[in-house]
Design an enzyme around this catalytic site. Structure first.
Site, PDB file in Angstrom:
ATOM      1  N   PRO A 111       0.824  -1.218   0.000  1.00 49.63           N
ATOM      2  CA  PRO A 111       0.000   0.000   0.000  1.00 49.63           C
ATOM      3  C   PRO A 111       0.855   1.263   0.000  1.00 49.63           C
ATOM      4  O   PRO A 111       1.915   1.304   0.627  1.00 49.63           O
ATOM      5  CB  PRO A 111      -0.824  -0.115   1.279  1.00 49.63           C
ATOM      6  CG  PRO A 111      -0.235  -1.204   2.076  1.00 49.63           C
ATOM      7  CD  PRO A 111       0.595  -2.057   1.174  1.00 49.63           C
ATOM      8  N   ASP A 163      15.295   2.503   4.378  1.00 48.09           N
ATOM      9  CA  ASP A 163      14.273   1.854   3.539  1.00 48.09           C
ATOM     10  C   ASP A 163      14.878   1.284   2.254  1.00 48.09           C
ATOM     11  O   ASP A 163      14.588   0.152   1.860  1.00 48.09           O
ATOM     12  CB  ASP A 163      13.183   2.852   3.137  1.00 48.09           C
ATOM     13  CG  ASP A 163      12.301   3.255   4.302  1.00 48.09           C
ATOM     14  OD1 ASP A 163      12.772   3.206   5.456  1.00 48.09           O
ATOM     15  OD2 ASP A 163      11.144   3.631   4.060  1.00 48.09           O
TER      16      ASP A 163
HETATM   17  C1  MEV Z   1      10.064   6.119   6.570  1.00 47.10           C
HETATM   18  O1  MEV Z   1       9.764   4.827   6.063  1.00 47.10           O
HETATM   19  C2  MEV Z   1      11.168   6.045   7.591  1.00 47.10           C
HETATM   20  C3  MEV Z   1      11.615   7.382   8.158  1.00 47.10           C
HETATM   21  O2  MEV Z   1      12.596   7.089   9.177  1.00 47.10           O
HETATM   22  C4  MEV Z   1      12.209   8.287   7.113  1.00 47.10           C
HETATM   23  C5  MEV Z   1      13.549   7.780   6.595  1.00 47.10           C
HETATM   24  O3  MEV Z   1      14.223   6.989   7.261  1.00 47.10           O
HETATM   25  O4  MEV Z   1      13.951   8.263   5.508  1.00 47.10           O
HETATM   26  C6  MEV Z   1      10.456   8.111   8.850  1.00 47.10           C
END
Ligand code: MEV
Length: 334
Positions: A111, A163
């Site tokens: 999603p 990520d």
């Molecule tokens: C987003 O999936 C994770 C965050 O820590 C942003 C990032 O690490 O770039 C909120």
């Protein structure tokens, strides 16, 4: 024509704090985005479908000006288009083919904007497919780095490598600043609750930054999340799943203190805990989207299905593959 796919992820620990140099441990899950890249004489045409679990179709051509007729907020759609445009730019740069045109098709069971790493998975798979279509094969290290640059650009310079590295490598990873490595994790019984909504990662990261600059407690909270991640790593190394769960609960509390949880995320977290989950927390940027719980029984999934605000629940398995080529019929010429 080349099709590559890359997995989404859940954060066991450390989202948001990782942006400020604290460690984080995301785990890739078997929910994938597939991107097909096909050369065309010039420009960029993108076709997307199933970017949310309930499914919708996005079709647009060229730049982000043509607003497709879909039921998602503009900011999310612009972000999704931004990730694809930037990923194609990275592929052109890597292959030294600045004018290469592409037809890009995206299929995803992750999603959009729900904390499961949809944008990173799309960026990783798109760069991999488009570079291969241009006859260039990037190392996983370079692929992860270029995908990170996509997120960094689209999120106004506020992104960690977590990520994109996780989606590229698969499995459990540990990221602390520039230091990215794969790590071992025991078998973890992930249950995901999804509220059908989404958060705007760039805006949520910016809100934590502001809070951290304005209040000492927020800076301390970010540092405390770092401590939890370090404890979590010890628990993972000892395969102490109950302790991993407890630390996930603490991590959720600290994310709430930073203002990135929501009523529906909190409701799902409490439903999971009440059902006997070993731990539960929001995953990703927050604001809406998904929680991740640990439960090897069916109790948490059942409780989530009866929780107002939870659209659906599902079990997720650790994905050890990372990015992979699904089919490769590349022409190979640039
Ligand atoms: C987003 O999936 C994770 C965050 O820590 C942003 C990032 O690490 O770039 C909120």
């Amino acid at each position: 024509m080349v099709t590559s796919s890359a997995p989404g992820k859940v954060y066991l620990f450390g989202e948001h704090a990782v942006v400020y140099g604290e460690p984080a441990v995301p785990c890739a899950i078997e929910q994938r985005a597939s991107v097909t890249a096909e050369r065309r004489p010039e420009g960029l045409s993108v076709h997307s479908s199933d970017l949310t679990l309930d499914g919708f179709t996005v079709e647009y051509s060229g730049d982000a000006a043509g607003r497709p007729d879909v039921d998602v907020p503009d900011t999310l759609l612009e972000a999704a288009m931004g990730y694809v445009n930037e990923a194609v730019e990275q592929a052109r740069d890597a292959a030294d083919a600045p004018d290469a045109g592409f037809e890009i098709t995206i299929e995803s069971d992750i999603p959009l904007g729900a904390g499961l790493g949809s944008s990173a998975a799309v960026a990783v798979a798109a760069i991999d497919a488009a570079t291969r279509e241009l006859g260039v094969e990037l190392s996983r290290g370079e692929l992860a780095d270029r995908a990170y640059r996509v997120e960094h650009t689209v999120q106004d310079g506020q992104a960690s490598r977590a990520d994109t590295f996780c989606s590229t490598m698969g499995g459990a990873v540990r990221v602390e600043g520039e230091d990215c490595r794969t790590t071992d994790a025991p078998d973890l019984p992930f249950v995901i609750g999804y509220d059908g909504g989404a958060g705007d990662t760039g805006a949520l990261v910016a809100s934590v930054r502001e809070l951290r600059e304005s209040y000492d407690f927020a800076a301390d909270t970010v540092a405390a999340i770092g401590d939890i991640v370090r404890s979590g790593e010890r628990a993972l190394a000892e395969a102490d799943v109950a302790e991993v769960g407890r630390l996930m609960d603490f991590n959720h509390g600290l994310l709430s203190a930073l203002g990135v949880s929501s009523r529906s995320l909190d409701a799902m977290v409490w439903a999971a805990r009440d059902a006997g989950a070993m731990g539960a927390k929001l995953t990703g940027a927050g604001g809406g989207g998904c929680i991740v719980a640990l439960d090897d029984t069916s109790e948490t999934a059942t409780a989530l299905d009866y929780t107002p605000g939870c659209e659906r629940s599902f079990r997720a398995e650790l994905d050890t593959d990372g990015v992979r080529v699904e089919s490769d019929g590349a022409g190979g010429s640039t």
